[in-house]
Design a protein around this motif. Structure first.
Motif, short mmCIF file in Angstrom:
data_model
loop_
_atom_site.label_atom_id
_atom_site.label_comp_id
_atom_site.label_asym_id
_atom_site.label_seq_id
_atom_site.Cartn_x
_atom_site.Cartn_y
_atom_site.Cartn_z
N ALA A 1 43.91 12.50 134.58
CA ALA A 1 44.81 13.52 133.94
C ALA A 1 44.97 13.72 132.47
O ALA A 1 44.97 14.71 131.77
CB ALA A 1 46.21 13.44 134.54
N SER A 2 44.89 12.44 131.88
CA SER A 2 45.01 12.30 130.53
C SER A 2 43.80 12.87 129.64
O SER A 2 44.08 13.25 128.60
CB SER A 2 45.68 10.86 129.84
N CYS A 3 42.67 12.30 130.12
CA CYS A 3 41.39 12.81 129.57
C CYS A 3 41.40 14.43 129.68
O CYS A 3 41.18 15.08 128.34
CB CYS A 3 40.16 12.41 130.40
N LEU A 4 41.72 14.95 130.69
CA LEU A 4 41.74 16.54 130.90
C LEU A 4 42.72 17.17 129.79
O LEU A 4 42.45 18.05 129.14
CB LEU A 4 42.15 16.89 132.13
N ASP A 5 43.81 16.18 129.72
CA ASP A 5 44.86 16.82 128.44
C ASP A 5 44.42 16.68 127.31
O ASP A 5 44.59 17.61 126.40
CB ASP A 5 45.98 15.70 128.57
N ARG A 6 43.54 15.94 126.93
CA ARG A 6 42.90 15.80 125.73
C ARG A 6 41.89 16.90 125.49
O ARG A 6 41.59 17.35 124.34
CB ARG A 6 42.39 14.36 125.36
N LEU A 7 40.87 17.00 126.38
CA LEU A 7 39.82 17.95 126.37
C LEU A 7 40.38 19.37 126.24
O LEU A 7 39.84 20.08 125.69
CB LEU A 7 38.78 17.93 127.78
N VAL A 8 41.29 19.62 126.99
CA VAL A 8 42.12 20.94 126.84
C VAL A 8 43.62 21.00 126.70
O VAL A 8 44.46 20.85 127.33
CB VAL A 8 41.85 21.62 128.29
N PRO A 9 43.86 21.00 124.98
CA PRO A 9 45.16 20.80 124.67
C PRO A 9 45.93 21.87 125.24
O PRO A 9 45.58 23.17 125.05
CB PRO A 9 45.04 20.75 123.24
N ASN A 10 47.29 21.56 125.58
CA ASN A 10 48.31 22.49 125.84
C ASN A 10 48.52 23.48 124.51
O ASN A 10 48.61 22.84 123.41
CB ASN A 10 49.62 22.00 126.24
N ASN A 11 48.61 24.71 124.68
CA ASN A 11 48.83 25.50 123.43
C ASN A 11 48.03 25.52 122.34
O ASN A 11 48.31 25.55 121.00
CB ASN A 11 50.23 25.11 123.09
N ALA A 12 46.56 25.13 122.46
CA ALA A 12 45.55 25.20 121.58
C ALA A 12 45.57 26.77 120.78
O ALA A 12 45.91 27.60 121.53
CB ALA A 12 44.12 25.13 122.21
#
Lengths: 134, 134, 134
Positions: free
Chosen positions: A62-73
């Motif tokens: 979950a945290s790697c996906l959060d970094r790959l695809v940041p909220n509100n890019a």
């Protein structure tokens, strides 16, 4: 035969182990061998298979996906503000096809089946189709 | 029964909604319940399920993938110059397995089935196998 | 019918073409048409379909995943040190569903079926279920 599971997620991003609940359906149907399709009915969640033993693994995914695809890019245009969750859903995928052998999901020693929440907390629905051999 | 869809993409990276075309095949076959496999016959395209209502979502998915896997990244070695499209194809995956219920694809309220072009514009082919219950 | 393939990987990250081995199983079963599910029994490996002609493509996929999900990223918490391999396994996915037509896997001209090693070298097992039509 299609059944439905209802799940409650508690975090924004979270992997929830659903192996036992799917095996209950297989067992209740008296199925010995065949296959099982698990399909999420939402566009900001997915299904995966990964390690069930050490809970650090599901947190790391979950945290790697959060970094790959940041909220509100800055380049996201979807007005609901959850574009990142939609992208993660397509990276992980909405479904898994599993095999059933001797009345259980055919999984490796460390494998578990996970519902992946990317836009929680929410109530979610998963469709399960089991199909016996012969 | 295997059928084929032919598609024309118009952009380099683009998600194309094929839900209605797959449901026409199901309807033409008179199928009520069962399953449906959708498989891309190319190595620089994929199949996903995601939101069909707001077109911003499909644009955001394509542009996030463009950022994760940049065209012509310095470490790519494939001489045709489309290595990024091959990587995206494997991240999204070449196929989806869908369920059919009451003569329609079993999809959540916001879900649509998308062909994902990563190296267009081109003409593409998708294989569809429908398999009725019983 | 479920069969098993045993594979030996030689690198930490590596894509291994298993198309011919799966087609041998289909041929040995005398199957003409139907479907074939390929499922990895491990949590640090996956299955994909991508180009089989130029070996640069499989190297580019592995090296792009290495960059997206770096080994030992500072935020990983899984104590075995292979969290990156677990994340890659979920990005690629543990299985593929393939179609069988005229005794062979239904693949596009350039497609090959790959076992994806993300935490090798190791010995690995893949479950294959073939299911004939009719």
């Amino acid at each position: 035969m299609i059944s439905y599971l209802t799940l409650k997620s508690r975090e924004r991003s979270e992997l929830i182990d659903i192996t036992a609940r799917v095996e209950e359906l297989i067992s209740a149907a008296g199925m010995r061998s065949g296959c099982c399709d698990v399909f999420v009915l939402h566009t900001t969640a997915g299904i995966t298979v990964n390690e069930g033993a050490d809970p650090a693994v599901k947190r790391d995914i979950a945290s790697c996906l959060d970094r790959l695809v940041p909220n509100n890019a800055h380049y996201f245009t979807h007005s609901e503000g959850n574009a990142a969750a939609h992208v993660k859903a397509s990276l992980i995928g909405p479904s898994q096809r599993l095999l059933v052998d001797r009345g259980k999901l055919l999984l490796g020693t460390w494998q578990a089946l996970y519902f992946c929440e990317f836009d929680g907390p929410r109530e979610r629905r998963v469709a399960i189709r089991i199909c016996a051999d012969g």
